[in-house]
Design an enzyme around this catalytic site. Structure first.
Site, PDB file in Angstrom:
ATOM      1  N   LYS A  46       0.830  -1.208   0.000  1.00 40.54           N
ATOM      2  CA  LYS A  46       0.000   0.000   0.000  1.00 40.54           C
ATOM      3  C   LYS A  46       0.860   1.251   0.000  1.00 40.54           C
ATOM      4  CE  LYS A  46      -4.376  -1.933   1.228  1.00 40.54           C
ATOM      5  NZ  LYS A  46      -5.324  -2.345   2.232  1.00 40.54           N
TER       6      LYS A  46
ATOM      7  N   ARG B  65      -2.916 -10.109   4.848  1.00 42.77           N
ATOM      8  CA  ARG B  65      -3.386 -10.191   3.447  1.00 42.77           C
ATOM      9  C   ARG B  65      -2.269  -9.660   2.566  1.00 42.77           C
ATOM     10  NH1 ARG B  65      -5.889  -7.003  -0.320  1.00 42.77           N
ATOM     11  NH2 ARG B  65      -7.532  -7.969  -1.566  1.00 42.77           N
TER      12      ARG B  65
HETATM   13  N1  HH2 Z   1      -7.301  -4.095   0.703  1.00 43.89           N
HETATM   14  C1  HH2 Z   1      -7.643  -4.121  -0.605  1.00 43.89           C
HETATM   15  C2  HH2 Z   1      -8.717  -4.887  -1.056  1.00 43.89           C
HETATM   16  N2  HH2 Z   1      -9.439  -5.637  -0.190  1.00 43.89           N
HETATM   17  N3  HH2 Z   1      -9.828  -6.390   2.013  1.00 43.89           N
HETATM   18  C3  HH2 Z   1      -9.528  -6.366   3.313  1.00 43.89           C
HETATM   19  N4  HH2 Z   1     -10.243  -7.106   4.188  1.00 43.89           N
HETATM   20  N5  HH2 Z   1      -8.487  -5.614   3.799  1.00 43.89           N
HETATM   21  C4  HH2 Z   1      -7.724  -4.845   2.990  1.00 43.89           C
HETATM   22  O1  HH2 Z   1      -6.813  -4.165   3.497  1.00 43.89           O
HETATM   23  C5  HH2 Z   1      -8.023  -4.834   1.581  1.00 43.89           C
HETATM   24  C6  HH2 Z   1      -9.109  -5.634   1.127  1.00 43.89           C
HETATM   25  C7  HH2 Z   1      -6.837  -3.316  -1.583  1.00 43.89           C
HETATM   26  O2  HH2 Z   1      -5.775  -4.091  -2.091  1.00 43.89           O
HETATM   27  P1  HH2 Z   1      -5.816  -4.852  -3.487  1.00 43.89           P
HETATM   28  O3  HH2 Z   1      -6.880  -5.903  -3.479  1.00 43.89           O
HETATM   29  O4  HH2 Z   1      -4.471  -5.362  -3.824  1.00 43.89           O
HETATM   30  O5  HH2 Z   1      -6.122  -3.707  -4.531  1.00 43.89           O
HETATM   31  P2  HH2 Z   1      -7.410  -3.320  -5.346  1.00 43.89           P
HETATM   32  O6  HH2 Z   1      -8.495  -3.000  -4.376  1.00 43.89           O
HETATM   33  O7  HH2 Z   1      -6.966  -2.132  -6.159  1.00 43.89           O
HETATM   34  O8  HH2 Z   1      -7.814  -4.496  -6.202  1.00 43.89           O
END
Ligand code: HH2
Length: 288
Positions: free
Chosen positions: A231, A265
């Site tokens: 992040k 995660r």
């Molecule tokens: N962060 C993201 C997405 N889902 N779910 C939980 N429970 N906690 C988190 O911190 C979280 C999440 C964002 O990361 P990422 O999935 O890599 O990116 P994007 O939302 O752009 O697909």
């Protein structure tokens, strides 16, 4: 809601299909999206997505979290349930019977969660913390595990809401309230996981304040998930190269597990798994 005494650490997560996940767990991120902030477009092809899920499992992921809608801090485009399903179903079908570790579905939409549960998912990861009552009803009826995450605003605009008088108290209260709502809706206590939502309506300082006070979150009587991987606040502090970001992510994960986080995660399960093992061993020695 009862609080555990400090230091009470859960060592497993029991899922409704009888599977038991040892804690701390490593949740590998599988983004089937064109626009995710760190890996957008890489796994839109269902065969590549399947291969990546299996690679992450082999690398040490003990849960795979699949999502088809980006929630990145700026410029994320909300997509319809139809689009999410078009992206997800071919991947879920390919993974069925192949993936050994449990699958979590990262969605805010009950119709998407329903389809994923039908294809074997055991966890709903809802970044809106069951803001849709139909999602709460689905989770209650199905018996699945639910992740409740803190966010303000929607995934498209949450960065505009990054303002708090006391971020730790406000996020803690939100998670307590949402967990109570979930329990009242019929989701058993042991099926709830909470997540302070790093980066969601939070500046780097807010994220650091939450991480510095993670024990308070771990004292809520629910497993805590931390999603720090790659992040923006990490690249701002650790440095911007891929190696800097990976090491920064590992530092957050080590400290989170040492503070009692149950699930990390991540996009890179191999270093995360080694980091979690080491941090958990030190935390256990401190308790002994
Ligand atoms: N962060 C993201 C997405 N889902 N779910 C939980 N429970 N906690 C988190 O911190 C979280 C999440 C964002 O990361 P990422 O999935 O890599 O990116 P994007 O939302 O752009 O697909």
């Amino acid at each position: 809601m009862a609080e555990s005494p400090p230091g009470a650490i859960l060592d497993t997560l029991r899922l409704y299909d009888g599977r038991v996940v040892p804690l701390p767990a490593v949740m590998g991120v599988l983004n089937v999206t064109p626009d995710s902030f760190s890996d957008g477009g890489r796994y839109l092809d269902p065969d590549r997505a399947m291969a990546h899920a299996l690679e992450m499992e082999a690398a040490g992921a003990t849960i795979i979290d699949i999502g088809a809608e980006s929630t990145r801090p700026s410029g994320a485009r909300a997509v319809s349930a139809e689009v999410e399903l078009q992206r997800l179903l071919p991947v879920l079908q390919r993974l069925s019977g192949r993936l050994t570790v449990p699958l979590s579905i990262d969605t805010r939409k009950p119709e998407v969660a329903r389809a994923a549960l039908d294809l074997g998912a055991a966890i709903i990861n809802d970044v809106s913390a069951l803001s849709d009552k139909a999602m709460a009803a689905l989770a209650a009826d199905s018996g699945c595990t639910v992740i409740l995450m803190h966010m303000k605003g929607g995934p498209e605009d949450h960065i505009r809401f990054a303002s708090y008088r006391d971020v730790v108290a406000e996020v803690l209260n939100f998670l307590k309230e949402r967990a109570e709502v979930a329990e009242r809706a019929g989701i058993g206590h042991s099926r709830i996981i909470v997540d302070p939502g790093l980066g969601f309506a939070k500046t780097a300082q807010h994220n650091l304040a939450i991480l510095a006070n993670l024990e308070c979150f771990c004292r809520l009587d629910y497993p805590v998930l931390i999603g720090a991987s790659r992040k923006n606040f990490i690249s701002r502090i650790s440095g911007k190269s891929d190696t800097d970001v990976l090491f920064g992510t590992n530092a957050v994960n080590a400290m989170a597990v040492a503070a009692g986080a149950a699930i990390i995660r991540v996009h890179d399960p191999a270093p995360a798994a080694a980091t979690a093992r080491m941090a958990a061993a030190i935390a256990a020695a401190r308790r002994a």
